[in-house]
Design an enzyme around this catalytic site. Structure first.
Site, PDB file in Angstrom:
ATOM      1  CB  VAL A  65       1.397   7.080  -0.263  1.00  0.00           C
ATOM      2  CG1 VAL A  65       1.972   5.742   0.156  1.00  0.00           C
ATOM      3  CG2 VAL A  65       2.200   7.698  -1.383  1.00  0.00           C
ATOM      4  CB  CYS A  66      -3.186   4.292   1.690  1.00  0.00           C
ATOM      5  SG  CYS A  66      -3.863   3.213   0.429  1.00  0.00           S
ATOM      6  NE  ARG A  67      -1.559  -3.694   4.690  1.00  0.00           N
ATOM      7  CZ  ARG A  67      -2.251  -4.523   3.897  1.00  0.00           C
ATOM      8  NH1 ARG A  67      -3.255  -4.064   3.179  1.00  0.00           N
ATOM      9  NH2 ARG A  67      -1.930  -5.790   3.830  1.00  0.00           N
ATOM     10  N   GLY A  69      -3.318   1.193  -1.722  1.00  0.00           N
ATOM     11  CA  GLY A  69      -3.772   2.028  -2.830  1.00  0.00           C
ATOM     12  C   GLY A  69      -5.249   2.348  -2.830  1.00  0.00           C
ATOM     13  CG  MET A  94       3.363   2.921   2.157  1.00  0.00           C
ATOM     14  SD  MET A  94       4.812   3.761   1.453  1.00  0.00           S
ATOM     15  CE  MET A  94       6.091   3.208   2.577  1.00  0.00           C
TER      16      MET A  94
END
Length: 104
Positions: A65-67, A69, A94
């Site tokens: 997961v990141c901000r 993708g 996210m």
């Protein structure tokens, strides 16, 4: 084109609710994580991953997961290249997550 599968936020939220055994790895920076992260996620910044990936069990299912993708896709590809067979990227990161949040 990447061979990493993606999962949408709704599916991940359902899997968490169903108690599936998933290791969520959040690769965002500290200031991003302060805004909230998926409950139970392990925070390993993308830049730390090459030094910390041995903390992860290669047999587990990992959802990165990141901000948005993009960074998590890079992290997913890194893990796959280093012997992790069950790696999934959170599509939309996210920004697409509407489930519960936990705070560090």
């Amino acid at each position: 084109m990447s061979t990493i599968p993606e999962m949408n936020a709704e599916t991940l939220n359902r899997k968490i609710s169903d108690g599936e055994d998933i290791t969520i790895v959040d690769v965002r920076e500290d200031e991003e994580v302060e805004e909230g992260m998926i409950p139970g996620a392990l925070h390993v910044r993308l830049g730390e991953l090459p030094h910390r990936y041995d903390e992860l069990n290669k047999e587990d299912h990992h959802v990165l997961v990141c901000r948005s993708g993009r960074r998590s896709m890079k992290a997913s590809e890194f893990l796959k290249d280093n012997g992790f067979s069950n790696v999934t990227n959170l599509e939309g990161g996210m920004l697409s997550w509407s489930g519960d949040l936990s705070y560090k």
